[in-house]
Structure formats: structure tokens, C-alpha cells
Design a protein around this motif. Structure first.
Motif, PDB file in Angstrom:
ATOM      1  N   LYS A  97       0.837  -1.198   0.000  1.00  0.00           N
ATOM      2  CA  LYS A  97       0.000   0.000   0.000  1.00  0.00           C
ATOM      3  C   LYS A  97       0.873   1.249   0.000  1.00  0.00           C
ATOM      4  CE  LYS A  97      -2.822  -0.725   3.469  1.00  0.00           C
ATOM      5  NZ  LYS A  97      -3.841  -0.682   4.512  1.00  0.00           N
ATOM      6  N   PRO A  98       0.493   2.276  -0.783  1.00  0.00           N
ATOM      7  CA  PRO A  98       1.224   3.539  -0.683  1.00  0.00           C
ATOM      8  C   PRO A  98       0.883   4.227   0.631  1.00  0.00           C
ATOM      9  CG  PRO A  98      -0.585   3.742  -2.246  1.00  0.00           C
ATOM     10  CD  PRO A  98      -0.609   2.323  -1.741  1.00  0.00           C
ATOM     11  N   TYR A  99       1.879   4.864   1.222  1.00  0.00           N
ATOM     12  CA  TYR A  99       1.614   5.604   2.450  1.00  0.00           C
ATOM     13  C   TYR A  99       2.585   6.771   2.536  1.00  0.00           C
ATOM     14  CZ  TYR A  99       5.714   3.285   4.446  1.00  0.00           C
ATOM     15  OH  TYR A  99       6.987   2.852   4.693  1.00  0.00           O
ATOM     16  N   THR A 100       2.280   7.696   3.426  1.00  0.00           N
ATOM     17  CA  THR A 100       3.134   8.870   3.626  1.00  0.00           C
ATOM     18  C   THR A 100       3.688   8.812   5.028  1.00  0.00           C
ATOM     19  OG1 THR A 100       1.608  10.065   2.215  1.00  0.00           O
ATOM     20  CG2 THR A 100       3.207  11.355   3.401  1.00  0.00           C
ATOM     21  N   VAL A 101       4.983   9.055   5.138  1.00  0.00           N
ATOM     22  CA  VAL A 101       5.605   8.986   6.450  1.00  0.00           C
ATOM     23  C   VAL A 101       6.273  10.315   6.756  1.00  0.00           C
ATOM     24  CG1 VAL A 101       7.755   8.027   5.566  1.00  0.00           C
ATOM     25  CG2 VAL A 101       7.111   7.620   7.945  1.00  0.00           C
ATOM     26  N   TYR A 102       6.237  10.707   8.023  1.00  0.00           N
ATOM     27  CA  TYR A 102       6.827  11.981   8.417  1.00  0.00           C
ATOM     28  C   TYR A 102       8.191  11.787   9.045  1.00  0.00           C
ATOM     29  CZ  TYR A 102       7.650  16.320  10.819  1.00  0.00           C
ATOM     30  OH  TYR A 102       8.223  17.474  11.265  1.00  0.00           O
ATOM     31  N   GLY A 103       9.204  12.413   8.444  1.00  0.00           N
ATOM     32  CA  GLY A 103      10.518  12.490   9.072  1.00  0.00           C
ATOM     33  C   GLY A 103      11.336  11.212   9.096  1.00  0.00           C
ATOM     34  N   ARG A 104      10.847  10.156   8.426  1.00  0.00           N
ATOM     35  CA  ARG A 104      11.619   8.914   8.434  1.00  0.00           C
ATOM     36  C   ARG A 104      11.840   8.432   6.997  1.00  0.00           C
ATOM     37  NH1 ARG A 104       9.278   4.513  10.729  1.00  0.00           N
ATOM     38  NH2 ARG A 104       7.212   5.417  10.662  1.00  0.00           N
ATOM     39  N   PRO A 105      12.867   9.001   6.335  1.00  0.00           N
ATOM     40  CA  PRO A 105      13.071   8.660   4.920  1.00  0.00           C
ATOM     41  C   PRO A 105      13.368   7.177   4.711  1.00  0.00           C
ATOM     42  CG  PRO A 105      14.902   9.976   5.779  1.00  0.00           C
ATOM     43  CD  PRO A 105      13.831   9.997   6.818  1.00  0.00           C
ATOM     44  N   ASN A 106      13.781   6.477   5.748  1.00  0.00           N
ATOM     45  CA  ASN A 106      14.126   5.060   5.572  1.00  0.00           C
ATOM     46  C   ASN A 106      12.976   4.117   5.891  1.00  0.00           C
ATOM     47  OD1 ASN A 106      16.760   5.594   4.802  1.00  0.00           O
ATOM     48  ND2 ASN A 106      17.359   5.866   6.942  1.00  0.00           N
ATOM     49  N   SER A 107      11.839   4.678   6.183  1.00  0.00           N
ATOM     50  CA  SER A 107      10.694   3.851   6.529  1.00  0.00           C
ATOM     51  C   SER A 107      10.348   2.894   5.403  1.00  0.00           C
ATOM     52  CB  SER A 107       9.510   4.759   6.836  1.00  0.00           C
ATOM     53  OG  SER A 107       8.315   4.042   6.731  1.00  0.00           O
ATOM     54  N   LYS A 108       9.987   1.653   5.753  1.00  0.00           N
ATOM     55  CA  LYS A 108       9.680   0.651   4.734  1.00  0.00           C
ATOM     56  C   LYS A 108       8.247   0.155   4.829  1.00  0.00           C
ATOM     57  CE  LYS A 108      14.174  -1.470   3.950  1.00  0.00           C
ATOM     58  NZ  LYS A 108      15.047  -2.219   4.844  1.00  0.00           N
ATOM     59  N   PHE A 109       7.636   0.320   5.974  1.00  0.00           N
ATOM     60  CA  PHE A 109       6.320  -0.274   6.186  1.00  0.00           C
ATOM     61  C   PHE A 109       5.298   0.783   6.573  1.00  0.00           C
ATOM     62  CE2 PHE A 109       9.611  -3.329   7.289  1.00  0.00           C
ATOM     63  CZ  PHE A 109       9.344  -4.313   6.351  1.00  0.00           C
ATOM     64  N   CYS A 110       4.042   0.528   6.188  1.00  0.00           N
ATOM     65  CA  CYS A 110       2.995   1.504   6.463  1.00  0.00           C
ATOM     66  C   CYS A 110       2.596   1.460   7.931  1.00  0.00           C
ATOM     67  CB  CYS A 110       1.789   1.251   5.575  1.00  0.00           C
ATOM     68  SG  CYS A 110       0.937  -0.293   5.918  1.00  0.00           S
ATOM     69  N   SER A 111       2.879   0.362   8.609  1.00  0.00           N
ATOM     70  CA  SER A 111       2.458   0.242   9.999  1.00  0.00           C
ATOM     71  C   SER A 111       3.389  -0.710  10.739  1.00  0.00           C
ATOM     72  CB  SER A 111       1.032  -0.305  10.070  1.00  0.00           C
ATOM     73  OG  SER A 111       1.018  -1.597   9.502  1.00  0.00           O
ATOM     74  N   ARG A 112       3.298  -0.656  12.053  1.00  0.00           N
ATOM     75  CA  ARG A 112       4.051  -1.572  12.883  1.00  0.00           C
ATOM     76  C   ARG A 112       3.659  -3.011  12.583  1.00  0.00           C
ATOM     77  NH1 ARG A 112       6.290   0.299  18.271  1.00  0.00           N
ATOM     78  NH2 ARG A 112       6.684   2.422  17.660  1.00  0.00           N
ATOM     79  N   ALA A 113       2.363  -3.195  12.377  1.00  0.00           N
ATOM     80  CA  ALA A 113       1.859  -4.542  12.089  1.00  0.00           C
ATOM     81  C   ALA A 113       2.543  -5.108  10.853  1.00  0.00           C
ATOM     82  CB  ALA A 113       0.350  -4.489  11.899  1.00  0.00           C
ATOM     83  N   CYS A 114       2.620  -4.306   9.799  1.00  0.00           N
ATOM     84  CA  CYS A 114       3.264  -4.762   8.565  1.00  0.00           C
ATOM     85  C   CYS A 114       4.731  -5.071   8.810  1.00  0.00           C
ATOM     86  CB  CYS A 114       3.120  -3.709   7.467  1.00  0.00           C
ATOM     87  SG  CYS A 114       1.544  -3.809   6.605  1.00  0.00           S
ATOM     88  N   ALA A 115       5.392  -4.235   9.583  1.00  0.00           N
ATOM     89  CA  ALA A 115       6.807  -4.446   9.856  1.00  0.00           C
ATOM     90  C   ALA A 115       7.030  -5.779  10.555  1.00  0.00           C
ATOM     91  CB  ALA A 115       7.347  -3.306  10.704  1.00  0.00           C
ATOM     92  N   SER A 116       6.208  -6.064  11.556  1.00  0.00           N
ATOM     93  CA  SER A 116       6.457  -7.296  12.304  1.00  0.00           C
ATOM     94  C   SER A 116       6.023  -8.519  11.492  1.00  0.00           C
ATOM     95  CB  SER A 116       5.774  -7.252  13.672  1.00  0.00           C
ATOM     96  OG  SER A 116       4.381  -7.206  13.508  1.00  0.00           O
ATOM     97  N   GLN A 117       4.928  -8.375  10.723  1.00  0.00           N
ATOM     98  CA  GLN A 117       4.514  -9.500   9.880  1.00  0.00           C
ATOM     99  C   GLN A 117       5.581  -9.805   8.845  1.00  0.00           C
ATOM    100  OE1 GLN A 117       0.576  -9.001   8.153  1.00  0.00           O
ATOM    101  NE2 GLN A 117      -0.185  -8.399  10.158  1.00  0.00           N
ATOM    102  N   HIS A 118       6.201  -8.761   8.323  1.00  0.00           N
ATOM    103  CA  HIS A 118       7.232  -8.940   7.316  1.00  0.00           C
ATOM    104  C   HIS A 118       8.424  -9.682   7.918  1.00  0.00           C
ATOM    105  CE1 HIS A 118       8.867  -7.954   3.376  1.00  0.00           C
ATOM    106  NE2 HIS A 118      10.013  -7.721   3.954  1.00  0.00           N
ATOM    107  N   ARG A 119       8.740  -9.309   9.151  1.00  0.00           N
ATOM    108  CA  ARG A 119       9.864  -9.934   9.836  1.00  0.00           C
ATOM    109  C   ARG A 119       9.583 -11.423  10.043  1.00  0.00           C
ATOM    110  NH1 ARG A 119      10.287  -6.796  14.643  1.00  0.00           N
ATOM    111  NH2 ARG A 119      10.236  -4.957  13.353  1.00  0.00           N
ATOM    112  N   VAL A 120       8.357 -11.719  10.457  1.00  0.00           N
ATOM    113  CA  VAL A 120       7.968 -13.113  10.682  1.00  0.00           C
ATOM    114  C   VAL A 120       8.080 -13.896   9.379  1.00  0.00           C
ATOM    115  CG1 VAL A 120       6.015 -14.618  11.235  1.00  0.00           C
ATOM    116  CG2 VAL A 120       6.482 -12.597  12.630  1.00  0.00           C
ATOM    117  N   LYS A 121       7.577 -13.291   8.303  1.00  0.00           N
ATOM    118  CA  LYS A 121       7.612 -13.961   7.004  1.00  0.00           C
ATOM    119  C   LYS A 121       9.039 -14.277   6.596  1.00  0.00           C
ATOM    120  CE  LYS A 121       6.299 -12.441   2.774  1.00  0.00           C
ATOM    121  NZ  LYS A 121       5.628 -11.431   1.955  1.00  0.00           N
ATOM    122  N   ASN A 122       9.919 -13.288   6.765  1.00  0.00           N
ATOM    123  CA  ASN A 122      11.323 -13.482   6.395  1.00  0.00           C
ATOM    124  C   ASN A 122      11.973 -14.561   7.235  1.00  0.00           C
ATOM    125  OD1 ASN A 122      11.308 -11.720   4.361  1.00  0.00           O
ATOM    126  ND2 ASN A 122      12.576 -10.155   5.352  1.00  0.00           N
ATOM    127  N   ALA A 123      11.625 -14.573   8.521  1.00  0.00           N
ATOM    128  CA  ALA A 123      12.204 -15.570   9.414  1.00  0.00           C
ATOM    129  C   ALA A 123      11.780 -16.972   8.974  1.00  0.00           C
ATOM    130  CB  ALA A 123      11.751 -15.291  10.846  1.00  0.00           C
TER     131      ALA A 123
END
Ligand SMILES: [Zn+2]
Ligand SMILES: [Zn+2]
Length: 132
Positions: free
Chosen positions: A102-128
Motif C-alpha cells: 500500500k502507498p503511504y506517507t511517512v513523516y521524518g523517516r526517509p528510511n521507513s519501509k512499512f505503512c504500519s508496525r503490524a506490517c513491519a512485524s509480519q514482514h519480519r515473521v515472514k522473512n524468518a
């Protein structure tokens, strides 16, 4: 510091923003911004005497207090009236979530990769799981 942050620092510096503003905009400490500018030769004497962004009067900053940008609330209000989200817009990044796409807009974090914390942790689980 990332490449993006470095170029943002130099760009804002070139536009005449003070260290404190730049630091706030990209979420780094003032000292980091300052020493980077010094190394890049982008330092200027203007920062030694803080001035009101609106009326350019020299500011008397309270010791230990937050560095101020305006001499008064009136000046702050006036400035923001004439510069609607001028600074803030520069710190917004349009991103695509690396997990859900999903496209999203983030403030002040140019390195952000995920739209939400949930996505970040799910992604980590998937990779693991993929790695095991
Ligand atoms: Zn002022
Ligand atoms: Zn997502």
C-alpha cells in the motif's frame, strides 16, 4: 546519517534554515546537523545569533530552554500564516509498504519501509520463516 538526510541538510542549509529547524525536520540532533554542516563548509555565522524567523530581531533564549525560532507568539502565528507547512512538507515521504504494497506517507523517516508496525512485524515473521 543516510544519504537522503545528508542532502536534506545541505538543501535546507542552502535555503537558509537554522540548524535547529533542520534538526527538527529530519529528526537528528542539532549537534549532528551542525558538525555535518561544518564538515561540508555549510556553516554560517548567522547561527551564532539566533534571530526571530518572522521579524529578524535577535532572540534572547532562555538558558536550558528549547531554542526558539520566534520572539513572540504573534511572530510565530504570522510566520506560519505565510508559510503554510513549508517546512513540514519537506519531511514527508511518499512510500510503498514493503509488506502489503500500500502507498503511504511517512513523516521524518526517509528510511521507513512499512505503512504500519503490524506490517513491519509480519514482514519480519515472514522473512524468518523463509529463512528457516
Ligand atoms: Zn519576531
Ligand atoms: Zn503495509
Amino acid at each position: 546519517m543516510t544519504k537522503e538526510q545528508k542532502s536534506t541538510i545541505l538543501r535546507l542549509r542552502a535555503e537558509g534554515y537554522k540548524y535547529v529547524t533542520i534538526a527538527d525536520t529530519i529528526g537528528l540532533s542539532i549537534n549532528t546537523v551542525k558538525s555535518y554542516c561544518r564538515r561540508q563548509g555549510a556553516a554560517s555565522q548567522a547561527d551564532d545569533v539566533p534571530c526571530c524567523k518572522q521579524c529578524k530581531k535577535p532572540l534572547v533564549s532562555k538558558k536550558g530552554g528549547k531554542p526558539r525560532l520566534f520572539c513572540s507568539d504573534e511572530c510565530r502565528n504570522n510566520w506560519w500564516k505565510h508559510h503554510p507547512s513549508d517546512i513540514n512538507r519537506k519531511a514527508y515521504y511518499d512510500k510503498t509498504c514493503a509488506h502489503c504494497g500500500k502507498p503511504y506517507t511517512v513523516y521524518g523517516r526517509p528510511n521507513s519501509k512499512f505503512c504500519s508496525r503490524a506490517c513491519a512485524s509480519q514482514h519480519r515473521v515472514k522473512n524468518a520463516e523463509a529463512g528457516s
